[in-house]
Design a protein around this motif. Structure first.
Motif, PDB file in Angstrom:
ATOM      1  N   GLY A 241     -21.936 -53.857 -26.651  1.00  0.00           N
ATOM      2  CA  GLY A 241     -21.882 -54.191 -25.237  1.00  0.00           C
ATOM      3  C   GLY A 241     -21.578 -52.986 -24.365  1.00  0.00           C
ATOM      4  O   GLY A 241     -21.403 -51.858 -24.856  1.00  0.00           O
ATOM      5  N   GLU A 242     -21.521 -53.251 -23.085  1.00  0.00           N
ATOM      6  CA  GLU A 242     -21.234 -52.191 -22.118  1.00  0.00           C
ATOM      7  C   GLU A 242     -20.259 -52.718 -21.089  1.00  0.00           C
ATOM      8  O   GLU A 242     -20.430 -53.827 -20.561  1.00  0.00           O
ATOM      9  N   GLY A 243     -19.209 -51.934 -20.840  1.00  0.00           N
ATOM     10  CA  GLY A 243     -18.223 -52.349 -19.861  1.00  0.00           C
ATOM     11  C   GLY A 243     -18.835 -52.460 -18.473  1.00  0.00           C
ATOM     12  O   GLY A 243     -19.547 -51.550 -18.041  1.00  0.00           O
ATOM     13  N   MET A 244     -18.565 -53.554 -17.758  1.00  0.00           N
ATOM     14  CA  MET A 244     -19.177 -53.767 -16.451  1.00  0.00           C
ATOM     15  C   MET A 244     -18.641 -52.807 -15.398  1.00  0.00           C
ATOM     16  O   MET A 244     -19.378 -52.326 -14.536  1.00  0.00           O
ATOM     17  N   TYR A 245     -17.357 -52.474 -15.488  1.00  0.00           N
ATOM     18  CA  TYR A 245     -16.741 -51.630 -14.463  1.00  0.00           C
ATOM     19  C   TYR A 245     -16.996 -50.146 -14.720  1.00  0.00           C
ATOM     20  O   TYR A 245     -17.518 -49.428 -13.863  1.00  0.00           O
ATOM     21  N   ALA A 246     -16.651 -49.669 -15.926  1.00  0.00           N
ATOM     22  CA  ALA A 246     -16.765 -48.232 -16.213  1.00  0.00           C
ATOM     23  C   ALA A 246     -18.099 -47.869 -16.839  1.00  0.00           C
ATOM     24  O   ALA A 246     -18.440 -46.684 -16.921  1.00  0.00           O
ATOM     25  N   GLY A 247     -18.846 -48.845 -17.300  1.00  0.00           N
ATOM     26  CA  GLY A 247     -20.131 -48.552 -17.915  1.00  0.00           C
ATOM     27  C   GLY A 247     -20.022 -47.892 -19.272  1.00  0.00           C
ATOM     28  O   GLY A 247     -20.963 -47.234 -19.734  1.00  0.00           O
TER      29      GLY A 247
END
Length: 291
Positions: A241-247
């Motif tokens: 996955g990929e963090g929504m805030y920090a990417g």
């Protein structure tokens, strides 16, 4: 001290649970010609047909006879459910056999047993309820009595089938043996009633869903692989996955585990990564429905 308390609680659950199972068989089921499925259902029927044979005036003892059936079932539990329950399984079915014969021998002519013999319906309800509580306590301790519950746990292992329902299905087939042994149509009636009460008590005390979905977010998910796969004997999947805030790219461990193993999993993960985030939720398997 914490470890000792846990061991003592496990031992207490196994002892009390084994005694309750034995008490249900010897004090309520056998005197009322109730065949509650499983190994002890068979041995109660065998006890009846062997009365007066081979020098056994009261028939083959139900506890000792059960040991001859429990050995192959123990081997099945050992293979399918893992070595971790092996010692508890041996202790449990030995204690049930011992308590069953002890109760039959010393309480067989007591007023308690005689009062129950006057009412099969009463014996069915009490026997089923006490048996269900005993089985639940043994399950709670992580053990098994190497009887019908072994078959039920093996069949439901890796599925989302409810354990209590499987117990009812398997035990019901054994009731037919009681019909042949006692040659009385009342035997299946009260035996099935006992099984239903027993299954419902286990279901009431046990969680509705035996599986939990677990998500683990750790600093280094790969470092947990050996602990999860080898030490705990569990399987897991990496979700990318990929963090929504920090990417930031991140891997999340996803698992389906039995509810009783969740605490053990959390303890092992946090021992490696104290900052790990662990989330659990009920795991339900949707059935495919064609329109």
């Amino acid at each position: 001290m914490k470890f000792d308390n846990k061991v003592m609680m496990t031992a207490l659950l196994l002892i009390v649970g084994s005694f309750l199972e034995a008490f249900a068989y010897a004090a309520f089921c056998a005197p009322n010609q109730i065949v509650p499925g499983g190994v002890y259902g068979l041995t109660i029927a065998i006890n009846h047909v062997t009365k007066g044979l081979w020098g056994f005036q009261d028939g083959l003892p139900i506890g000792t006879t059960a040991l001859f059936f429990n050995v192959p079932l123990f081997l099945l539990a050992w293979k399918k459910l893992g070595l971790k329950s092996g010692g508890k399984t041996i202790a449990t079915f030995l204690m049930i056999a011992f308590f069953s014969d002890l109760i039959s021998r010393y309480l067989g002519d007591s007023e308690l047993i005689k009062s129950v013999q006057k009412d099969q319906l009463l014996g069915a309800f009490y026997g089923g309820a006490i048996l269900g509580i005993g089985v639940f306590m043994v399950f709670k301790a992580g053990g098994t009595s190497a009887g019908t519950d072994v078959l039920a746990r093996v069949i439901t292992k890796g599925t989302n089938m409810k354990l209590s329902n499987m117990i009812i299905v398997i035990d019901s087939t054994v009731v037919l043996v009681g019909l042949l042994a006692f040659k009385d149509w009342m035997v299946p009636l009260y035996s099935w009633l006992t099984i239903i009460v027993y299954g419902q008590v286990v279901g009431l005390l046990s969680p509705e869903n035996p599986k939990r979905a677990v998500f683990i977010v750790a600093k280094d998910p790969r470092s947990l692989k050996d602990t999860i796969n080898t030490k705990l004997g569990m399987r897991a999947t990496y979700l990318h996955g990929e963090g929504m805030y920090a990417g930031v790219n991140r891997e999340v461990i996803f698992m389906i585990v039995e509810r009783k193993d969740v605490a053990k999993l959390k303890k092992a993960v946090l021992a490696i990564d104290p900052t790990a985030f662990i989330s659990t939720t009920n795991a339900a398997q949707d059935q495919n429905i064609e329109a």
